[in-house]
Design a protein around this motif. Structure first.
Motif, PDB file in Angstrom:
ATOM      1  N   GLU A  80       0.827  -1.212   0.000  1.00  0.00           N
ATOM      2  CA  GLU A  80       0.000   0.000   0.000  1.00  0.00           C
ATOM      3  C   GLU A  80       0.860   1.260   0.000  1.00  0.00           C
ATOM      4  O   GLU A  80       0.463   2.274  -0.554  1.00  0.00           O
ATOM      5  CB  GLU A  80      -0.971  -0.016   1.178  1.00  0.00           C
ATOM      6  N   TYR A 102     -13.107   8.693   1.978  1.00  0.00           N
ATOM      7  CA  TYR A 102     -11.654   8.823   1.875  1.00  0.00           C
ATOM      8  C   TYR A 102     -11.246   9.717   0.706  1.00  0.00           C
ATOM      9  O   TYR A 102     -10.111   9.640   0.219  1.00  0.00           O
ATOM     10  CB  TYR A 102     -11.010   7.440   1.716  1.00  0.00           C
ATOM     11  N   LEU A 111       0.106   3.937  -2.812  1.00  0.00           N
ATOM     12  CA  LEU A 111      -0.253   5.325  -2.500  1.00  0.00           C
ATOM     13  C   LEU A 111       0.821   6.302  -2.959  1.00  0.00           C
ATOM     14  O   LEU A 111       0.502   7.439  -3.323  1.00  0.00           O
ATOM     15  CB  LEU A 111      -0.545   5.487  -1.017  1.00  0.00           C
ATOM     16  N   ILE A 117      -0.968   7.005   7.263  1.00  0.00           N
ATOM     17  CA  ILE A 117      -1.912   7.276   6.174  1.00  0.00           C
ATOM     18  C   ILE A 117      -1.879   8.749   5.788  1.00  0.00           C
ATOM     19  O   ILE A 117      -1.813   9.094   4.591  1.00  0.00           O
ATOM     20  CB  ILE A 117      -3.334   6.828   6.577  1.00  0.00           C
ATOM     21  N   GLU A 118      -1.893   9.638   6.781  1.00  0.00           N
ATOM     22  CA  GLU A 118      -1.875  11.082   6.488  1.00  0.00           C
ATOM     23  C   GLU A 118      -0.612  11.477   5.724  1.00  0.00           C
ATOM     24  O   GLU A 118      -0.667  12.262   4.771  1.00  0.00           O
ATOM     25  CB  GLU A 118      -1.979  11.869   7.791  1.00  0.00           C
ATOM     26  N   TRP A 144      -9.899  12.490  -1.778  1.00  0.00           N
ATOM     27  CA  TRP A 144      -8.594  13.157  -1.743  1.00  0.00           C
ATOM     28  C   TRP A 144      -8.468  14.057  -2.957  1.00  0.00           C
ATOM     29  O   TRP A 144      -8.965  13.729  -4.037  1.00  0.00           O
ATOM     30  CB  TRP A 144      -7.501  12.079  -1.773  1.00  0.00           C
ATOM     31  N   VAL A 185      -6.125   6.937  -4.549  1.00  0.00           N
ATOM     32  CA  VAL A 185      -5.779   7.381  -3.195  1.00  0.00           C
ATOM     33  C   VAL A 185      -6.919   7.037  -2.245  1.00  0.00           C
ATOM     34  O   VAL A 185      -6.692   6.498  -1.157  1.00  0.00           O
ATOM     35  CB  VAL A 185      -5.444   8.886  -3.162  1.00  0.00           C
ATOM     36  N   THR A 191      -6.498   4.291   0.634  1.00  0.00           N
ATOM     37  CA  THR A 191      -6.624   4.783   2.007  1.00  0.00           C
ATOM     38  C   THR A 191      -7.568   3.857   2.767  1.00  0.00           C
ATOM     39  O   THR A 191      -7.298   3.475   3.913  1.00  0.00           O
ATOM     40  CB  THR A 191      -7.148   6.229   2.029  1.00  0.00           C
ATOM     41  N   THR A 251      -6.643   1.556   6.007  1.00  0.00           N
ATOM     42  CA  THR A 251      -7.472   1.664   7.208  1.00  0.00           C
ATOM     43  C   THR A 251      -7.933   0.276   7.642  1.00  0.00           C
ATOM     44  O   THR A 251      -7.869  -0.057   8.831  1.00  0.00           O
ATOM     45  CB  THR A 251      -8.665   2.606   6.951  1.00  0.00           C
ATOM     46  N   THR A 267      -0.489   9.141  -5.436  1.00  0.00           N
ATOM     47  CA  THR A 267      -0.380  10.576  -5.153  1.00  0.00           C
ATOM     48  C   THR A 267       0.494  11.256  -6.193  1.00  0.00           C
ATOM     49  O   THR A 267       0.160  12.348  -6.653  1.00  0.00           O
ATOM     50  CB  THR A 267       0.153  10.852  -3.730  1.00  0.00           C
ATOM     51  N   ARG A 303      -0.815  10.277   2.097  1.00  0.00           N
ATOM     52  CA  ARG A 303      -1.750  11.100   1.322  1.00  0.00           C
ATOM     53  C   ARG A 303      -1.165  12.478   1.013  1.00  0.00           C
ATOM     54  O   ARG A 303      -1.471  13.073  -0.010  1.00  0.00           O
ATOM     55  CB  ARG A 303      -3.081  11.216   2.053  1.00  0.00           C
TER      56      ARG A 303
END
Length: 184
Positions: free
Chosen positions: A65, A178, A69, A98-99, A180, A81, A85, A89, A73, A102
Motif C-alpha cells: 500500500e 476517503y 499510494l 496514512i496522512e 482526496w 488514493v 486509504t 485503514t 499521489t 496522502r
C-alpha cells in the motif's frame, strides 16, 4: 457526451463480461472504474492480472500500500488514493502513516520511508535508480527482490492511475469518505 462508457455486465464488450462478473461477485458491487476499464477488455484483464500478481509479491500488505499510494499521489489519481486509504485503514495502519502518504510527506516509520523514497526514485528515474538510492533501500532491510517488486507495483498502478484519470473514474460510495485532492 462522455467519451468513455461506464459499462455494466449487460453493456460491456463480450470479452469483458466474465471479468466484470467476477469483480462484482468478489466485491458485491461493480466499481465504476472497472466498468470504465471494460471498454478495453484487455486493459481490464491486464490490470487485474498484474494486480493479483503484485498482491502475491514479497512485500507485505502495508508495504504494498505504501508503493500504491506513492504512485497514486504522484500520478494524482483521486480514486486510487481513496481506495487505498480505505485498504490501509482496514489493515489497521496508523493514522499518521496514512496522512503522510496522502500528503506525499516523509513517513513516521524509517523502513517504510525508505520504501516510499525508493518508489519515488523508481518513478522519477524511470527505473534507473542511482546506486546510492538502491543501497539506502537495501540498508533499510529490504532485499534486491523487493526492489523488483516495487517495479511491479509501479507498473501495475501506473496502468490503474492512468486509466482512472483518462476515463474520469468517479469515487464509489464505499470509498467516498476517503476522498482526496492533490495539494495545490
Amino acid at each position: 457526451m462522455p467519451v468513455f462508457t461506464p459499462h455494466t455486465p449487460e453493456t460491456a464488450p463480450a470479452a469483458a463480461r466474465p471479468t466484470i462478473e467476477a469483480v462484482r461477485h468478489k466485491l458485491g458491487h461493480l466499481p465504476a472504474a472497472v466498468g470504465l476499464m471494460a471498454g478495453s477488455p484487455e486493459l481490464l484483464k491486464g490490470f487485474l492480472t498484474v494486480n493479483g500478481i503484485f498482491e502475491g509479491c514479497a512485500l507485505g500488505p502495508v508495504e504494498r500500500e505504501v508503493v500504491v499510494l506513492t504512485v497514486a499521489t504522484r500520478n494524482e489519481c483521486h480514486l486510487c488514493v481513496a481506495m487505498h486509504t480505505a485498504t490501509l485503514t482496514r489493515h489497521g495502519a496508523a493514522p499518521g502513516l496514512i496522512e503522510a502518504l496522502r500528503a506525499g510527506a516523509p513517513l513516521p516509520d524509517d523502513r517504510l520511508e525508505a520504501l516510499r523514497r525508493f518508489t519515488l526514485a523508481v518513478l522519477d528515474q524511470r527505473g534507473a535508480v542511482p546506486e546510492e538510492g538502491t543501497r539506502a533501500f537495501l540498508a533499510a532491510g529490504y532485499q534486491p527482490r523487493h526492489a523488483l517488486d516495487v517495479v511491479l507495483g509501479v507498473g501495475t498502478y501506473t496502468i490503474s492511475t492512468f486509466a482512472n484519470r483518462l476515463t474520469g473514474a468517479p469515487l464509489d460510495p464505499p470509498v467516498a469518505a476517503y476522498a482526496w485532492q492533490p495539494a495545490g
